[in-house]
Write a protein that holds these residues in place. Structure first.
Motif, PDB file in Angstrom:
ATOM      1  N   HIS A 267       0.869  -1.181   0.000  1.00 59.10           N
ATOM      2  CA  HIS A 267       0.000   0.000   0.000  1.00 59.10           C
ATOM      3  C   HIS A 267       0.900   1.223   0.000  1.00 59.10           C
ATOM      4  O   HIS A 267       1.805   1.332   0.836  1.00 59.10           O
TER       5      HIS A 267
ATOM      6  N   HIS B  94       0.951   5.083   0.594  1.00 59.36           N
ATOM      7  CA  HIS B  94       0.176   6.140   1.246  1.00 59.36           C
ATOM      8  C   HIS B  94       0.667   7.504   0.757  1.00 59.36           C
ATOM      9  O   HIS B  94       1.872   7.762   0.753  1.00 59.36           O
TER      10      HIS B  94
ATOM     11  N   CYS C 240      -1.521  10.977  -5.486  1.00 57.47           N
ATOM     12  CA  CYS C 240      -1.951   9.597  -5.722  1.00 57.47           C
ATOM     13  C   CYS C 240      -2.124   9.330  -7.223  1.00 57.47           C
ATOM     14  O   CYS C 240      -1.659   8.323  -7.743  1.00 57.47           O
TER      15      CYS C 240
ATOM     16  N   LYS D 262      -6.380   4.628   5.161  1.00 55.31           N
ATOM     17  CA  LYS D 262      -6.033   3.229   5.420  1.00 55.31           C
ATOM     18  C   LYS D 262      -6.871   2.322   4.523  1.00 55.31           C
ATOM     19  O   LYS D 262      -8.069   2.528   4.380  1.00 55.31           O
TER      20      LYS D 262
ATOM     21  N   LEU E  72       3.926  -1.069   3.705  1.00 54.99           N
ATOM     22  CA  LEU E  72       3.459   0.316   3.574  1.00 54.99           C
ATOM     23  C   LEU E  72       4.617   1.153   3.069  1.00 54.99           C
ATOM     24  O   LEU E  72       5.682   1.189   3.695  1.00 54.99           O
TER      25      LEU E  72
ATOM     26  N   ASN F  48       5.296   4.878   2.666  1.00 53.32           N
ATOM     27  CA  ASN F  48       4.699   6.141   3.093  1.00 53.32           C
ATOM     28  C   ASN F  48       5.340   7.307   2.345  1.00 53.32           C
ATOM     29  O   ASN F  48       6.457   7.706   2.640  1.00 53.32           O
TER      30      ASN F  48
ATOM     31  N   SER G 275       3.642  10.155   2.262  1.00 54.15           N
ATOM     32  CA  SER G 275       2.991  11.286   2.908  1.00 54.15           C
ATOM     33  C   SER G 275       4.014  12.050   3.750  1.00 54.15           C
ATOM     34  O   SER G 275       5.002  11.479   4.215  1.00 54.15           O
TER      35      SER G 275
ATOM     36  N   PRO H  49       1.215   7.948   9.013  1.00 51.39           N
ATOM     37  CA  PRO H  49      -0.191   7.603   9.218  1.00 51.39           C
ATOM     38  C   PRO H  49      -0.375   6.879  10.552  1.00 51.39           C
ATOM     39  O   PRO H  49       0.469   6.070  10.948  1.00 51.39           O
TER      40      PRO H  49
ATOM     41  N   TYR I 174       0.072   2.938  10.736  1.00 53.16           N
ATOM     42  CA  TYR I 174       1.270   2.266  10.209  1.00 53.16           C
ATOM     43  C   TYR I 174       1.581   0.949  10.917  1.00 53.16           C
ATOM     44  O   TYR I 174       2.147   0.049  10.320  1.00 53.16           O
TER      45      TYR I 174
END
Length: 145
Positions: free
Chosen positions: A36, A38, A45, A81, A91, A93, A95, A99, A102
């Motif tokens: 995933h 994030h 995105c 999520k 994950l 990340n 961002s 998050p 996590y």
């Protein structure tokens, strides 16, 4: 406990971060690990979604931007999520913040270039992980260009 890895790119480029995220995603997916990614916002995105389609001519990464619907793709992208997590999910990340979910992932990867802004964000995240009881590992990455 979740494992956290910081990848310190020696380049000063947001594009290098995205390319390295694609490389990590490809490696994880080929090893059977769901991923995933994030992001901070929908624009980031969608940009990454396009890059995952185009980043290599000889490669396809089955991915999907998650919405309120449950995703079945092994690689997801989103600002929230994912509804369902497979065992052993990675994950990535991208961002600017950690998050709060996590710890639901077996491993979290943070990728940062050497620009002044991202380096400060990196330091803040590193301290936050330590305050949360995680001892992050770091790897310096030189990307041939």
């Amino acid at each position: 406990m979740s494992r956290v890895t910081f990848y310190l790119l020696q380049q000063q480029s947001a594009q290098a971060v995205k390319q390295f995220a694609c490389r990590l995603t490809d490696k994880a997916w080929r090893n059977g690990m769901p991923v995933h990614i994030h992001t901070d916002n929908d624009i980031q995105c969608e940009t990454l979604d396009r890059l995952l389609w185009e980043w290599r001519e000889d490669s396809f990464l089955p991915h999907q931007i998650i919405t309120s619907k449950t995703s079945g793709a092994p690689v997801t992208l989103g600002i929230e999520k994912p509804e369902s997590l497979h065992d052993n999910t990675l994950l990535i990340n991208l961002s600017s913040r950690i998050p709060d979910f996590y710890k639901h992932f077996v491993r979290t990867c943070e990728i940062v270039d050497q620009s002044p802004g991202p380096v400060e964000v990196l330091r803040d995240k590193f301290r936050a992980y330590i305050a949360d009881g995680i001892q992050p590992e770091t790897h310096r990455i030189q990307i041939a260009g």
